[in-house]
Write a protein that holds these residues in place. Structure first.
Motif, mmCIF file in Angstrom:
data_model
loop_
_atom_site.group_PDB
_atom_site.id
_atom_site.type_symbol
_atom_site.label_atom_id
_atom_site.label_comp_id
_atom_site.label_asym_id
_atom_site.label_seq_id
_atom_site.Cartn_x
_atom_site.Cartn_y
_atom_site.Cartn_z
ATOM 1 N N LEU A 37 12.943 15.453 -46.039
ATOM 2 C CA LEU A 37 13.058 15.521 -44.590
ATOM 3 C C LEU A 37 11.805 16.112 -43.957
ATOM 4 C CD1 LEU A 37 16.703 16.627 -43.716
ATOM 5 C CD2 LEU A 37 15.430 14.700 -42.741
ATOM 6 N N ASN A 38 11.317 17.206 -44.539
ATOM 7 C CA ASN A 38 10.103 17.832 -44.022
ATOM 8 C C ASN A 38 8.925 16.871 -44.076
ATOM 9 O OD1 ASN A 38 11.482 20.203 -43.554
ATOM 10 N ND2 ASN A 38 10.887 21.137 -45.504
ATOM 11 N N ASN A 39 8.835 16.123 -45.176
ATOM 12 C CA ASN A 39 7.750 15.149 -45.297
ATOM 13 C C ASN A 39 7.878 14.052 -44.246
ATOM 14 O OD1 ASN A 39 6.778 16.570 -47.481
ATOM 15 N ND2 ASN A 39 7.794 15.284 -49.000
ATOM 16 N N CYS A 40 9.132 13.627 -43.997
ATOM 17 C CA CYS A 40 9.354 12.597 -42.978
ATOM 18 C C CYS A 40 8.949 13.100 -41.599
ATOM 19 C CB CYS A 40 10.821 12.176 -42.965
ATOM 20 S SG CYS A 40 11.338 11.230 -44.407
ATOM 21 N N CYS A 41 9.314 14.349 -41.305
ATOM 22 C CA CYS A 41 8.978 14.914 -39.997
ATOM 23 C C CYS A 41 7.478 15.081 -39.840
ATOM 24 C CB CYS A 41 9.677 16.257 -39.817
ATOM 25 S SG CYS A 41 11.476 16.124 -39.687
ATOM 26 N N VAL A 42 6.808 15.537 -40.891
ATOM 27 C CA VAL A 42 5.357 15.695 -40.834
ATOM 28 C C VAL A 42 4.689 14.345 -40.678
ATOM 29 C CG1 VAL A 42 3.333 16.351 -42.172
ATOM 30 C CG2 VAL A 42 5.324 17.851 -42.115
ATOM 31 N N GLY A 43 5.210 13.342 -41.414
ATOM 32 C CA GLY A 43 4.645 12.008 -41.311
ATOM 33 C C GLY A 43 4.813 11.425 -39.919
#
Length: 465
Positions: A101-107
């Motif tokens: 999720l964090n990676n998706c938000c950062v992306g």
């Protein structure tokens, strides 16, 4: 002889109702049904948690990130690394979903993701060489210090030396408390022994990713005792840390000298922790196969590391192996499809695989076992994090089922060599002596040997020529 069959279950991934419709809240916490003994005895709670995990993965796959964040929070409050197997499994998958999720938000914001970049394969270190029984090749459980699990070292770029040390120690715990690694080594060794004539006076083993070298003392013992004079044994071993390779070679040399076995060890350093380029190491001419040598190629838990979004690197590797004309190629791999291109399919497959793994740990180890905690959090936790949270070339744990390996090997010119009934007998003895539980089951299928928990196959070992 009747052997329990391993049936692959199909999973309905159709859209489910909103998860909040069947949850009870107390403040910010979900109140789950009481858990009493893990996935087996606390079945209603286990099924409920599984549904929530899959629902969260569905939300992420649809980019409904706010709803997924709320569900991850619920899962986090309902899990613990110290609870039963359900809570422990949910804890690991919840952390992996949170990172994704964090990676998706950062992306989504266009920034670079530092957390994903820390997902590199960490090599393992040294271990003492075990002794073993004549011809049965059943190594005793290694004596190691208990490893204290440390949540802070997993996927943390700032503590990579500590993480590497923990993984090295954790591999020993994995070898001690589960039969998976020792089963793979034992069965591969038996295939090598049966493929090479007793009168053969020179044997060369090309071992890809030798790790601690725990596989080879039992084979060395068997070679020293089955013929006189014993053959000359050379091991060419690959790894990512030259110091670890040298220490592994020194230990094996000391053990060979104690047996009166002529022995040479040649380390081959694989540069970097990835396989973005040609995975085939450059073999110096001095290490090439000699005319009187019988070659065995060992790929235990290795081939999946060569897979990417396509199979070109793996097929090139297999063609080069075939060109060496080995007497035998031994392959051990996970029985799971963790290489599916669709995240949701991959997630459900991983969830079912590790449910069986955590269930086996619950049934065979006490809840306060430090080794169990270490293996669950450090070893399996790292794998779960990779399968769930990583994408593209950063994803390393690309396990495939036996049928996929069979297709690739046959298309590269290999033929399956049937494993003998004695290999099955040895595996049964290993389980009976060191891992006594009715849950572990063995099956010979497609001339290969499978180890599973209850009704799910987890590992396979096969022999090829």
């Amino acid at each position: 002889m009747f052997m329990a069959s391993f049936n692959s279950s199909n999973h309905d991934l159709q859209e489910e109702e909103d998860p909040s419709s069947d949850l009870q809240y107390h403040g910010h916490q979900l109140i789950p049904e009481p858990s009493r003994g893990g996935f087996t005895s606390a079945l209603p709670n286990a099924i409920h948690m599984r549904q929530l995990l899959i629902r969260c993965a569905e939300l992420i796959s649809r980019s409904d990130l706010s709803a997924a964040h709320r569900l991850v929070s619920i899962l986090s409050s309902s899990s613990s690394p110290y609870g039963d197997s359900t809570e422990r499994l949910v804890h690991q998958f919840g952390k992996a979903l949170s990172l994704r999720l964090n990676n998706c938000c950062v992306g989504a914001t266009g920034a670079s993701s530092s957390s994903t970049a820390t997902m590199a394969t960490i090599t393992t270190g040294a271990a003492s060489a075990p002794t073993m029984r004549m011809m049965m090749m059943i190594p005793p459980a290694p004596v190691t210090a208990a490893t204290t699990a440390n949540n802070n070292i997993i996927m943390n770029a700032d503590t990579e030396p500590a993480a590497e040390k923990a993984l090295q120690s954790c591999y020993l715990s994995l070898n001690q408390i589960t039969p998976f690694v020792r089963f793979s080594h034992l069965t591969a060794n038996q295939a090598i022994l049966e493929a090479i004539d007793e009168g053969q006076q020179a044997i060369h083993i090309l071992d890809f990713d030798i790790m601690h070298g725990l596989q080879w003392p039992p084979l060395m013992q068997a070679l020293a005792e089955r013929s006189y004079p014993p053959p000359m044994l050379r091991i060419t071993a690959t790894g990512h840390d030259l110091d670890i390779l040298h220490r592994t070679g020194d230990r094996l040399l000391t053990f060979a000298q104690s047996l009166g076995l002529r022995f040479q060890f040649h380390p081959l350093l694989l540069l970097g922790n990835d396989y973005d380029h040609d995975p085939w190491p450059v073999i110096p001419p001095a290490l090439a196969l000699l005319p009187d040598e019988a070659l065995a190629v060992n790929c235990v838990l290795y081939l999946h590391k060569l897979l990417k979004d396509d199979t070109r690197s793996l097929r090139l590797f297999l063609h080069k192996i075939k060109a060496l004309n080995p007497k035998v190629v031994t392959i051990a791999e996970r029985e799971a499809n963790h290489n599916h291109p669709l995240f949701l399919q991959r997630f459900v497959e991983a969830l079912d695989h590790y449910t069986a793994v955590f269930d086996s740990l619950e049934a065979t180890l006490p809840p306060n076992s430090r080794e169990r905690l270490s293996v669950e959090q450090v070893w399996f936790g790292r794998e779960i994090m990779d399968i769930v949270a990583a994408e593209g070339n950063r994803r390393r744990e690309r396990h495939e089922r036996y049928e996929s390996w069979e297709v690739m090997l046959r298309s590269s010119g290999f033929s399956n060599v049937p494993l003998s009934p004695f290999a099955l007998s040895q595996a049964k003895l290993l389980l009976r002596l060191h891992y006594p539980s009715e849950g572990y089951q063995l099956q010979i299928r497609n001339d290969s040997l499978f180890l599973g928990w209850r009704n799910r196959a987890l590992f396979s070992v096969s022999s090829w020529h």
